[in-house]
Scaffold this active site. Structure first.
Site, PDB file in Angstrom:
ATOM      1  N   GLU A  45      -5.244  -8.467   0.664  1.00 29.44           N
ATOM      2  CA  GLU A  45      -5.868  -8.120   1.954  1.00 29.44           C
ATOM      3  C   GLU A  45      -7.343  -7.867   1.749  1.00 29.44           C
ATOM      4  OE1 GLU A  45      -4.260  -4.860   4.276  1.00 29.44           O
ATOM      5  OE2 GLU A  45      -2.210  -5.538   3.900  1.00 29.44           O
ATOM      6  N   GLU A  62       0.800  -1.235   0.000  1.00 30.67           N
ATOM      7  CA  GLU A  62       0.000   0.000   0.000  1.00 30.67           C
ATOM      8  C   GLU A  62       0.827   1.277   0.000  1.00 30.67           C
ATOM      9  OE1 GLU A  62      -2.863  -0.097   3.187  1.00 30.67           O
ATOM     10  OE2 GLU A  62      -3.789  -1.945   2.477  1.00 30.67           O
TER      11      GLU A  62
HETATM   12  O1  IFM Z   1      -3.692  -3.095   9.267  1.00 34.14           O
HETATM   13  C1  IFM Z   1      -3.711  -2.549   7.982  1.00 34.14           C
HETATM   14  C2  IFM Z   1      -2.583  -3.112   7.145  1.00 34.14           C
HETATM   15  O2  IFM Z   1      -1.347  -2.900   7.742  1.00 34.14           O
HETATM   16  C3  IFM Z   1      -2.569  -2.450   5.784  1.00 34.14           C
HETATM   17  N1  IFM Z   1      -3.871  -2.532   5.157  1.00 34.14           N
HETATM   18  C4  IFM Z   1      -5.018  -2.140   5.933  1.00 34.14           C
HETATM   19  C5  IFM Z   1      -5.011  -2.856   7.276  1.00 34.14           C
HETATM   20  C6  IFM Z   1      -6.236  -2.443   8.108  1.00 34.14           C
HETATM   21  O3  IFM Z   1      -6.211  -1.084   8.364  1.00 34.14           O
END
Ligand code: IFM
Length: 441
Positions: free
Chosen positions: A356, A160
């Site tokens: 994710e 990200e």
């Molecule tokens: O915890 C985070 C992760 O580190 C990166 N993506 C979003 C998740 C939830 O906020």
């Protein structure tokens, strides 16, 4: 607020589809005394930056309890585990030994290790505003791949970069706390360059399966008014296209390239590095964002808060359940996102993996999480049916963990962690995901 999970059986995914869970080093490892400090350690020591005043010094103590955590993965029956390698730990004596042990344990349990090489914990003293950080990253990546490359087949470079740029350097709510607004754009360019150099370093060491984990979400205009549509389009450029166009098309979206640091010739040359071909494209999806014209004041909606003075504002997405974080639950946003990526990038889009997806809810009998995940898995299948080449799905997260500026107040885990004793207790969602994975075999 609860959502309903469907009683219909879940659709079947193609053979070889990868089921997994994700974590990151800073959020779970602890053992902070056995590594260099990162920008997050420095940030967490500043008063008021982490909501509950906590730090990640111990976190889930995964560094010492990794065997127990790999046993939880084996119990879940997942094909793969996405974790991140901490650059500050690798810089410290014996640091790489930890990942050696972790990878061995995963291989012995039959779980494919999928490391991400940067998940926001930059060594303190380095700065993404400096171009040189990109070369330093590639050197570190070479060290890691030389050590783990005999057992690791799949690599992700960055996690990200959009959030890291926006929250960490433009708005200052994440480490390192920069409030540079649009002057943070060099951070985007240097991370993208770091990604490209890392891909080259990985290839040079013989890695055959390389990708990135980019965050994406549909951007919905607040209304049909031209001003709202334009603002939403600009937000879409910053969130979605700024980090995908250079990788997949070898160019910046219109109006952005000129803002990057250095001469046009240098940016052009960097873009050749940035656009090194990828084997997979990781997508982190949580929710869409509703965006409108600037309001001349702070705006808040869907769990996002923006200061005044930006060329857009955010608004709540009405009529949807929300997670404990205030994020709206919009499973069909995932189908929309993936079909949109397919349309925008066509055959330039490598096979996609959802690196994710998840939600924060309290409680061991976490029916809300099950409903969220159930809805998103179905939405993912609809994207497959629509022709998007999706190869895997990773839940965020295996464990409750240090949720950055929120501290330990947000629980994303399939496994509950008691932060006083570090005891792990699988939640209802853990059993639900285990059954899903079994049923797909
Ligand atoms: O915890 C985070 C992760 O580190 C990166 N993506 C979003 C998740 C939830 O906020």
């Amino acid at each position: 607020m609860a959502t309903e999970s469907s009683t219909d059986p879940l659709p079947r995914f193609p053979d070889g589809f990868l089921w997994g869970v994700s974590t990151s080093a800073h959020q779970i490892e602890g053992a902070a005394g056995l590594r260099e400090r990162s920008v997050w350690d420095v940030f967490a020591d500043l008063p008021g930056r982490i909501k509950d005043g906590s730090t990640a010094a111990v976190a889930c103590d995964h560094y010492h309890r990794y065997r127990e955590d790999v046993a939880l993965l084996a119990g879940l029956g997942v094909d793969a585990y996405r974790f991140s390698v901490s650059w500050p730990r690798v810089n410290s004596p014996g640091g790489l030994d930890f990942y050696d042990r972790l990878v061995d344990e995963l291989c012995a349990a039959g779980v494919r290790p999928v490391p991400t090489l940067f998940h926001w914990d930059l060594p303190a003293g380095l700065d993404w505003l400096e171009r040189d950080t990109a070369s330093r990253f590639a050197e570190y990546v070479s060290v890691v791949v030389r050590r783990l490359g005999d057992r690791v087949g799949t690599w992700l470079t960055l996690n990200e970069p959009a959030e890291h740029t926006l929250l960490g350097h433009a708005l200052g709510t994440h480490a390192p706390g920069g409030k540079l607004l649009f002057d943070a754009l060099p951070v985007a360019h240097h991370q993208l360059l770091a990604h490209g150099l890392a891909v080259r370093a990985l290839r040079a060491a013989g890695a055959g399966d390389v990708g990135i984990a980019n965050s994406h979400g549909p951007t919905w205009p607040a209304s049909d008014r031209a001003a709202d549509r334009e603002a939403a389009e600009f937000y879409d450029v910053l969130l979605n296209r700024l980090f995908a166009d250079p990788l997949l098309l070898g160019r910046y979206p219109e109006g952005v390239g000129e803002l990057m640091p250095g001469s046009a010739e240098r940016i052009e040359a960097d873009l050749k590095v940035i656009a090194e071909p990828l084997d997979r494209y990781g997508v982190n999806y949580y929710a869409p964002t509703r965006v409108g014209a600037p309001q001349g004041a702070e705006s808040e909606g869907g769990g996002v808060r923006l200061p005044a003075g930006l060329p857009f504002s955010v608004h709540p997405i009405e009529g949807r359940p929300v997670t404990d974080f205030g994020w709206p639950v919009v499973p069909e946003g995932l189908t929309e996102l993936l079909t949109g990526l397919g349309e925008r990038y066509g055959d330039r889009l490598p096979p996609v993996v959802i690196t994710e997806n998840g939600c924060s809810y309290e409680g061991l009998d976490d029916q809300d999480r099950i409903a969220y995940l159930d809805g998103h898995v179905r939405a993912l299948h609809r994207a497959l049916e629509a022709g998007v080449d999706v190869r895997g799905y990773f839940v965020w997260s295996l464990l409750d963990n240090f949720e950055w500026a929120e501290g330990y107040a947000r629980r994303f885990g399939l496994v509950h962690v008691d932060f006083a004793t570090r005891t792990r207790t699988p939640k209802a969602s853990y059993r639900w995901f285990r059954d899903l994975v079994r049923a797909q075999r």
